[in-house]
Scaffold this active site. Structure first.
Site, PDB file in Angstrom:
ATOM      1  N   LYS A  14      -5.306  25.398  -2.031  1.00  0.00           N
ATOM      2  CA  LYS A  14      -6.066  24.450  -2.848  1.00  0.00           C
ATOM      3  C   LYS A  14      -7.433  24.245  -2.180  1.00  0.00           C
ATOM      4  O   LYS A  14      -8.227  25.171  -2.146  1.00  0.00           O
ATOM      5  CB  LYS A  14      -5.255  23.175  -3.067  1.00  0.00           C
ATOM      6  N   SER A  73      -0.206  14.515  -7.803  1.00  0.00           N
ATOM      7  CA  SER A  73      -1.206  15.316  -8.515  1.00  0.00           C
ATOM      8  C   SER A  73      -1.341  14.964  -9.985  1.00  0.00           C
ATOM      9  O   SER A  73      -2.364  15.265 -10.587  1.00  0.00           O
ATOM     10  CB  SER A  73      -0.846  16.791  -8.385  1.00  0.00           C
ATOM     11  N   HIS A  94      -2.689  17.917  -2.080  1.00  0.00           N
ATOM     12  CA  HIS A  94      -3.843  17.407  -2.826  1.00  0.00           C
ATOM     13  C   HIS A  94      -4.677  16.457  -1.963  1.00  0.00           C
ATOM     14  O   HIS A  94      -5.291  15.522  -2.494  1.00  0.00           O
ATOM     15  CB  HIS A  94      -3.389  16.726  -4.117  1.00  0.00           C
TER      16      HIS A  94
HETATM   17  C1  LIG Z   1       0.653  22.814  -5.043  1.00  0.00           C
HETATM   18  C2  LIG Z   1       1.659  22.005  -4.340  1.00  0.00           C
HETATM   19  C3  LIG Z   1       2.658  22.608  -3.572  1.00  0.00           C
HETATM   20  C4  LIG Z   1       2.838  24.097  -3.517  1.00  0.00           C
HETATM   21  O1  LIG Z   1       1.796  24.703  -2.815  1.00  0.00           O
HETATM   22  P1  LIG Z   1       1.779  26.297  -2.678  1.00  0.00           P
HETATM   23  O2  LIG Z   1       1.089  26.565  -1.392  1.00  0.00           O
HETATM   24  O3  LIG Z   1       1.029  26.791  -3.879  1.00  0.00           O
HETATM   25  O4  LIG Z   1       3.193  26.749  -2.698  1.00  0.00           O
HETATM   26  C5  LIG Z   1       3.521  21.795  -2.854  1.00  0.00           C
HETATM   27  N1  LIG Z   1       3.417  20.456  -2.891  1.00  0.00           N
HETATM   28  C6  LIG Z   1       2.479  19.839  -3.648  1.00  0.00           C
HETATM   29  C7  LIG Z   1       2.391  18.347  -3.643  1.00  0.00           C
HETATM   30  C8  LIG Z   1       1.583  20.593  -4.396  1.00  0.00           C
HETATM   31  O5  LIG Z   1       0.669  19.975  -5.146  1.00  0.00           O
END
Ligand SMILES: *Cc1c(COP(=O)(O)O)cnc(C)c1O
Length: 405
Positions: free
Chosen positions: A246, A187, A215
């Site tokens: 997301k 990310s 992502h």
């Molecule tokens: C955002 C993210 C997470 C965490 O996701 P949540 O559902 O908000 O706990 C885990 N791994 C990666 C690569 C992320 O970007």
């Protein structure tokens, strides 16, 4: 411990917080007074074009999502007051798990309250001291923490470096089972894991492959299934974790998808699943509606990639340095931490919401603002944001304007 020990505890916390503030590392939270979206209203009343949400498909604040969440709430209620295995599983949870499995091309899927929990509860039930986990050096904190909870040997390979991955596979040769763990997309840089090569190496050495698709799920690949579709290795990845927080709606919730025996084992033994509440029905129902929409049309995913290509070429033409790539994460490199902070602050005044990232979130000397495109952005909004970047860049002397007439 002495009689002052408790008092010293709080003094110590205060000192550390002061240290963070002095070092410019203290994180303040931006307070929004509106829904999430291409534009947001802050609590100071300012309307800003939002370039820093993980709202890739633009669904977070959408009326259709609100309706789907209300519909599911009316049918299934507000919550379960239970973990899944006692009395917390509803038809909507089973439907969502089936829809995620179909979308990702996997046998079965298990839901969690967050992707952080999915990663945190993944490794410990499946691997022990006889096994090894080989992890990309830039993997997400939740993968790192999940691996820490597991007794398997830990090996690390240099970020996306296939020669080093192969060296680590050789180093793990004496182990019973070996799994390679990587973010599908990283990310901070928008870098895509070299998953075709990773799968080839895994096949060569008999290793398993796990990817975290937070992502990627919903928009990477021709029909948005993720990095495995993007790299044409669907069916060759063993375990996929991801988030519902997301692109796939933006509320919260996570999942792991894999072969049936893996998911069955996680349902029996994964601690964040066994000892934490069921996903709220509103989220399960609305996530299901998102997957139905994505199965019927690639319009949102196509719009996101068109916006990304437009922004990437326009920002580079203005004279900014970006990390090359195709992902909707666009790191605009400013290198110097105070410059990145001043630049983000000036953009805020000019009506654009971005965040500056600097050490220790990114390496020293690699400070940047990270732009994230959304399918919800209109071309007019992107043009307005680009004009603000150009103005702030000129004001801060960041653009080489000598060649400009
Ligand atoms: C955002 C993210 C997470 C965490 O996701 P949540 O559902 O908000 O706990 C885990 N791994 C990666 C690569 C992320 O970007």
């Amino acid at each position: 411990m002495d009689i002052n020990s408790k008092q010293n505890f709080f003094v110590g916390l205060d000192r550390e917080l002061e240290r963070l503030k002095t070092a410019g590392l203290y994180k303040n939270e931006r307070v929004l007074a509106s829904r999430q979206g291409a534009e947001v209203v802050c609590d100071d009343g300012r309307t800003l074009i939002n370039l820093c949400a993980n709202n890739y498909l633009g669904l977070s604040g959408e009326e259709s999502m609100v309706r789907a969440a209300i519909d599911a709430t009316e049918r299934y209620g507000y919550g379960l007051s239970s973990v899944r295995f006692i009395c917390g599983t509803q038809t909507v949870h089973k439907q969502l798990e089936k829809a995620l499995s179909d979308f990702l091309g996997m046998d079965d899927t298990i839901l969690y309250a967050a992707a952080f929990d999915a990663n945190g509860g993944l490794f410990e039930p499946l691997f022990d001291e006889n096994d090894a986990i080989i992890s990309d050096a830039l993997n997400h904190a939740s993968i790192i923490d999940g691996i820490r909870l597991c007794k398997a040997a830990r090996l690390r390979y240099q970020h996306n470096d296939m020669a080093d991955l192969e060296a680590q596979l050789q180093a793990a040769a004496g182990k019973r089972h070996v799994i390679i763990a990587t973010d599908g997309v990283f990310s901070m840089d928008g870098t895509i894991a070299r998953l075709d090569k990773i799968c080839d190496l895994a096949d060569k050495y008999g290793a398993l492959v796990m990817i975290d698709e937070c992502h990627a799920s919903g928009f990477m690949g021709a029909t948005g299934r993720g990095t495995h579709e993007h790299h044409h290795v669907m069916g060759r990845v063993d375990i996929i974790t991801g988030t519902l927080g997301k692109a796939l709606g933006g509320a919260m919730g996570g999942f792991t998808a894999a072969r049936k025996e893996v998911i069955d084992t996680l349902r029996q033994k994964s601690r964040p699943y066994l000892f934490s509440n069921s996903l709220a029905p509103a989220i399960a129902g609305a996530s299901l509606a998102v997957l139905e929409q994505l199965a019927s049309s690639t319009a949102l995913r196509d719009r996101l990639h068109a916006n990304t290509a437009y922004f990437r070429s326009a920002i580079a033409a203005l004279g900014f340095t970006i990390k090359p790539g195709t992902h909707p994460v666009v790191p605009v490199m400013l290198f110097d931490a105070p410059v990145a902070q001043r630049f983000a602050a000036r953009l805020y005044e000019l009506g654009v919401l971005v965040t500056g990232f600097f050490y220790p979130v990114v390496p020293m000397g690699q400070a940047r603002v990270r732009v994230q495109l959304s399918a919800a952005h209109t071309t007019a909004q992107l043009d307005q944001a680009l004009a603000a970047f150009a103005q702030a860049g000129r004001e801060l002397g960041l653009l080489d304007t000598t060649g400009v007439a």
